[in-house]
Design a protein around this motif. Structure first.
Motif, PDB file in Angstrom:
ATOM      1  N   LYS A 223       0.851  -1.371  -0.044  1.00  0.00           N
ATOM      2  CA  LYS A 223      -0.069  -0.011  -0.203  1.00  0.00           C
ATOM      3  C   LYS A 223       0.823   1.231  -0.119  1.00  0.00           C
ATOM      4  N   ALA A 224       1.956   1.314   0.914  1.00  0.00           N
ATOM      5  CA  ALA A 224       2.891   2.528   0.792  1.00  0.00           C
ATOM      6  C   ALA A 224       3.489   2.663  -0.406  1.00  0.00           C
ATOM      7  N   SER A 225       4.012   1.727  -1.231  1.00  0.00           N
ATOM      8  CA  SER A 225       4.591   1.872  -2.568  1.00  0.00           C
ATOM      9  C   SER A 225       3.715   2.295  -3.423  1.00  0.00           C
ATOM     10  N   GLU A 226       2.354   1.801  -3.620  1.00  0.00           N
ATOM     11  CA  GLU A 226       1.667   2.249  -4.412  1.00  0.00           C
ATOM     12  C   GLU A 226       1.082   3.777  -4.189  1.00  0.00           C
ATOM     13  N   ARG A 227       0.979   4.290  -2.800  1.00  0.00           N
ATOM     14  CA  ARG A 227       0.822   5.683  -2.450  1.00  0.00           C
ATOM     15  C   ARG A 227       2.143   6.587  -2.904  1.00  0.00           C
ATOM     16  N   THR A 228       3.040   6.067  -2.467  1.00  0.00           N
ATOM     17  CA  THR A 228       4.203   6.959  -2.788  1.00  0.00           C
ATOM     18  C   THR A 228       5.049   6.665  -3.919  1.00  0.00           C
ATOM     19  N   GLY A 229       4.830   5.676  -4.792  1.00  0.00           N
ATOM     20  CA  GLY A 229       5.709   5.326  -5.976  1.00  0.00           C
ATOM     21  C   GLY A 229       6.950   4.925  -5.602  1.00  0.00           C
ATOM     22  N   ARG A 230       7.317   4.742  -4.516  1.00  0.00           N
ATOM     23  CA  ARG A 230       8.531   4.191  -3.930  1.00  0.00           C
ATOM     24  C   ARG A 230       9.036   2.830  -4.405  1.00  0.00           C
ATOM     25  N   ARG A 231      10.038   2.584  -4.722  1.00  0.00           N
ATOM     26  CA  ARG A 231      10.261   1.053  -5.131  1.00  0.00           C
ATOM     27  C   ARG A 231      10.501   0.100  -3.840  1.00  0.00           C
ATOM     28  N   VAL A 232      10.220  -1.085  -4.223  1.00  0.00           N
ATOM     29  CA  VAL A 232      10.551  -2.047  -3.031  1.00  0.00           C
ATOM     30  C   VAL A 232      11.765  -3.357  -3.729  1.00  0.00           C
ATOM     31  N   HIS A 233      12.228  -3.557  -2.646  1.00  0.00           N
ATOM     32  CA  HIS A 233      13.624  -4.666  -3.041  1.00  0.00           C
ATOM     33  C   HIS A 233      13.461  -5.478  -2.119  1.00  0.00           C
ATOM     34  N   MET A 234      13.226  -6.733  -2.403  1.00  0.00           N
ATOM     35  CA  MET A 234      13.022  -8.016  -1.652  1.00  0.00           C
ATOM     36  C   MET A 234      13.615  -9.366  -2.127  1.00  0.00           C
ATOM     37  N   HIS A 235      13.985 -10.167  -1.270  1.00  0.00           N
ATOM     38  CA  HIS A 235      14.638 -11.494  -1.576  1.00  0.00           C
ATOM     39  C   HIS A 235      13.389 -12.276  -1.957  1.00  0.00           C
ATOM     40  N   LEU A 236      13.433 -13.264  -2.890  1.00  0.00           N
ATOM     41  CA  LEU A 236      12.376 -14.550  -3.121  1.00  0.00           C
ATOM     42  C   LEU A 236      12.764 -15.724  -3.589  1.00  0.00           C
ATOM     43  N   LEU A 237      12.514 -16.738  -2.817  1.00  0.00           N
ATOM     44  CA  LEU A 237      12.754 -18.141  -3.262  1.00  0.00           C
ATOM     45  C   LEU A 237      14.309 -18.311  -3.620  1.00  0.00           C
ATOM     46  N   GLU A 238      14.935 -17.976  -2.727  1.00  0.00           N
ATOM     47  CA  GLU A 238      16.413 -18.075  -2.807  1.00  0.00           C
ATOM     48  C   GLU A 238      16.992 -19.381  -2.727  1.00  0.00           C
ATOM     49  N   THR A 239      16.171 -20.249  -1.994  1.00  0.00           N
ATOM     50  CA  THR A 239      16.988 -21.699  -1.431  1.00  0.00           C
ATOM     51  C   THR A 239      15.654 -22.668  -1.585  1.00  0.00           C
ATOM     52  N   LYS A 240      16.020 -23.864  -1.570  1.00  0.00           N
ATOM     53  CA  LYS A 240      14.835 -24.966  -1.665  1.00  0.00           C
ATOM     54  C   LYS A 240      14.162 -24.817  -0.432  1.00  0.00           C
ATOM     55  N   TYR A 241      14.733 -24.471   0.670  1.00  0.00           N
ATOM     56  CA  TYR A 241      13.852 -24.430   2.078  1.00  0.00           C
ATOM     57  C   TYR A 241      13.114 -23.451   2.106  1.00  0.00           C
ATOM     58  N   GLN A 242      13.155 -22.373   1.468  1.00  0.00           N
ATOM     59  CA  GLN A 242      12.336 -21.192   1.392  1.00  0.00           C
ATOM     60  C   GLN A 242      11.399 -21.686   0.303  1.00  0.00           C
ATOM     61  N   ARG A 243      11.500 -22.466  -0.767  1.00  0.00           N
ATOM     62  CA  ARG A 243      10.570 -22.944  -1.740  1.00  0.00           C
ATOM     63  C   ARG A 243       9.589 -23.967  -0.805  1.00  0.00           C
ATOM     64  N   ALA A 244      10.163 -24.680  -0.281  1.00  0.00           N
ATOM     65  CA  ALA A 244       9.312 -25.855   0.711  1.00  0.00           C
ATOM     66  C   ALA A 244       8.657 -25.046   1.867  1.00  0.00           C
ATOM     67  N   TRP A 245       9.095 -24.011   2.292  1.00  0.00           N
ATOM     68  CA  TRP A 245       8.115 -23.226   3.421  1.00  0.00           C
ATOM     69  C   TRP A 245       7.201 -22.540   2.677  1.00  0.00           C
ATOM     70  N   ALA A 246       7.422 -21.829   1.616  1.00  0.00           N
ATOM     71  CA  ALA A 246       6.370 -20.899   0.807  1.00  0.00           C
ATOM     72  C   ALA A 246       5.219 -21.795   0.216  1.00  0.00           C
ATOM     73  N   ASP A 247       5.730 -23.149  -0.103  1.00  0.00           N
ATOM     74  CA  ASP A 247       4.538 -24.166  -0.702  1.00  0.00           C
ATOM     75  C   ASP A 247       3.532 -24.559   0.675  1.00  0.00           C
ATOM     76  N   GLU A 248       4.258 -24.746   1.644  1.00  0.00           N
ATOM     77  CA  GLU A 248       3.371 -25.130   2.801  1.00  0.00           C
ATOM     78  C   GLU A 248       2.527 -23.982   3.465  1.00  0.00           C
ATOM     79  N   THR A 249       3.229 -22.970   3.306  1.00  0.00           N
ATOM     80  CA  THR A 249       2.554 -21.747   3.802  1.00  0.00           C
ATOM     81  C   THR A 249       1.317 -21.186   3.000  1.00  0.00           C
ATOM     82  N   TYR A 250       1.724 -21.252   1.725  1.00  0.00           N
ATOM     83  CA  TYR A 250       0.766 -20.557   0.875  1.00  0.00           C
ATOM     84  C   TYR A 250       0.536 -21.599  -0.511  1.00  0.00           C
ATOM     85  N   PRO A 251      -0.511 -22.358   0.065  1.00  0.00           N
ATOM     86  CA  PRO A 251      -0.532 -23.530  -0.758  1.00  0.00           C
ATOM     87  C   PRO A 251      -1.330 -23.061  -2.173  1.00  0.00           C
ATOM     88  N   HIS A 252      -1.710 -21.970  -2.309  1.00  0.00           N
ATOM     89  CA  HIS A 252      -2.338 -21.739  -3.602  1.00  0.00           C
ATOM     90  C   HIS A 252      -1.181 -20.660  -4.254  1.00  0.00           C
TER      91      HIS A 252
END
Length: 482
Positions: A223-252
């Motif tokens: 919401k803040a990025s949309e309001r301000t136009g400020r960029r967002v910089h984030m890690h995503l799915l760097e390791t296989k353990y993050q993949r496994a955690w994400a699949d369990e936490t967000y099944p969709h």
């Protein structure tokens, strides 16, 4: 001061369409005024190319291997970063940015995941911005934001309970500090921006990663990025353990979740995506997200090889990052460019991208991700005068043919040792291995002196990390994984 006009005669210039041959580049102020065929018979043996971009880094002054953070996966390696003693933030940033410049990067993203903590963060970041200005690079700066899973991706209670009492006290004191609320994090970014943001220092939201950020925090950032136009910089799915955690936490689907909350947009940069699937890459491409691939870092931390050919198939915007972990631990952006291309281009005759395209993507997409300015980063009239000049005589020291494609030579052998000059905004910031804006040898000596003195206080933490490692290892080995 930037010279009002300057001309550079080059043996080769890599322009928007490839090698242009011998050219004269005219610089006026901070921009390229003209690129014309060279009429000088004594053109200097230089190869001119766009200054490179390190689109994902953490601004560390000292190599992580120097504190024993090496030869281990991210999930335990990341805890060792706390062993770095706090030092003057200006000196630490000046050392980091100067090392990046020596490696050929004129634009650098700093995801500031560990503050020195000697003052409030806005005051500290103002000093980091001053260091970037003195060195002469363009910088992006993402404010670290995290509020869950500080030790492992899930309940760390059993892991902590199994530790010796002294080790547990050290871990809790160093690694389990209470986070800010989502609203306070948003205000912190506003305060940092008020203290440090400028046309050459772009302050961004920096959620550390989905596994480290609650849904509430991610929603507040979207919401803040949309309001301000400020960029967002984030890690995503760097390791296989993050993949496994994400699949369990967000099944969709974790990427679908990010899209549903409005985080996917051209304002978003995602570092790694090493374990992203084709559907996710298609969606990221459709939303205009930039992906920063960190090839050497992935290899050092055993994270895997990013699916760059699939990213190209999806027409993703791909940039290059060093992630404070270049192949030789030396910030060499030229070697990183080569390694990333050779590893990801394809096999046999089935190549997914050309050398020129890889260079243009690394520079163009990277500049946009770091600076939020979509200026392409090419050598052509009207473009920013951000140039990397290489010693062509040293690059082609065999001298057997005068019709070699300089792009092929560049991708075969160029390293930081071949850099003659780095120019950013028309200002020379590196010449013949020397950073002009700061006294790097003096800065380095002072930083290392303070860090060596501070390491004495880390004896207990070093023992605690050694006690923690077996438990963390077992936690992830027991995790159902891809």
């Amino acid at each position: 001061m930037t010279d009002p006009t300057r001309t550079i005669d080059c043996t080769h210039v890599i322009g928007p369409t490839g090698s242009l041959g011998a050219q004269t580049i005219a610089i006026k102020g901070d921009a390229i005024a003209a690129v014309t065929p060279s009429k000088s018979a004594a053109a200097e043996k230089l190869l001119a190319m766009p200054a490179l971009v390190n689109a994902h880094d953490h601004g560390r002054a000292v190599r992580t291997s120097s504190i024993g953070a090496d030869a281990m996966p991210l999930e335990i390696w990341i805890n060792y970063i706390g062993l770095f003693p706090a030092v003057d933030p200006y000196l630490a940033a000046a050392m980091s940015y100067a090392n990046s410049a020596l490696g050929g990067a004129g634009t650098v993203m700093n995801h500031y995941t560990r503050a020195q903590g000697l003052t409030d963060l806005p005051t500290e970041v103002a000093e980091v911005a001053r260091a970037a200005r003195d060195v002469g690079i363009r910088a992006g700066f993402a404010v670290s934001m995290k509020d869950r899973n500080p030790l492992v991706y899930g309940d760390a209670g059993p892991l902590l309970a199994a530790l010796p009492a002294e080790a547990r006290r050290e871990i809790e004191a160093r690694l389990l500090k209470p986070p800010l609320s989502p609203q306070d994090y948003i205000k912190l970014v506003d305060d940092v921006a008020a203290a440090a943001d400028s046309p050459h220092f772009n302050v961004q939201y920096g959620p550390n990663g989905v596994q480290w950020c609650s849904d509430e925090l991610l929603q507040a950032i979207a919401k803040a990025s949309e309001r301000t136009g400020r960029r967002v910089h984030m890690h995503l799915l760097e390791t296989k353990y993050q993949r496994a955690w994400a699949d369990e936490t967000y099944p969709h689907g974790v990427v679908r979740m990010l899209d549903n909350i409005g985080l996917l947009s051209p304002r978003l940069t995602l570092a790694h995506c090493t374990w992203a699937n084709q559907y996710e890459l298609d969606l990221l491409a459709e939303r205009g997200v930039t992906i920063t691939v960190n090839t050497s870092s992935n290899l050092h931390l055993h994270s895997g090889v990013a699916p760059v050919p699939q990213m190209h198939k999806s027409i993703c915007k791909v940039a290059m990052g060093i992630d404070s972990k270049a192949l030789d631990d030396d910030d060499d952006a030229l070697r990183e460019l080569r390694l990333s291309y050779l590893l990801h281009a394809g096999t046999g005759f089935d190549l997914q991208t050309t050398r020129l395209q890889a260079l243009q993507q690394a520079v163009g997409n990277g500049r946009f991700a770091v600076t939020n300015v979509n200026d392409g980063g090419r050598i052509e009239p009207g473009a920013a005068a951000d140039l990397l000049l290489l010693d062509w005589a040293a690059l082609d020291n065999d001298g057997l043919r005068d019709d070699l494609d300089p792009l092929h030579v560049l991708y075969s052998r160029a390293t930081r040792a071949h850099i003659r000059e780095l120019i950013v905004g028309g200002r020379s910031i590196v010449t013949d291995g020397r950073v002009l804006g700061v006294d790097l040898p003096a800065v380095r000596a002072e930083v290392l002196d303070k860090m060596r003195a501070g390491m004495a206080a880390n004896a207990g933490m070093i023992q605690a990390l050694a006690a923690l490692q077996p438990g963390v290892t077992k936690y992830y080995l027991d995790m159902p994984c891809c």
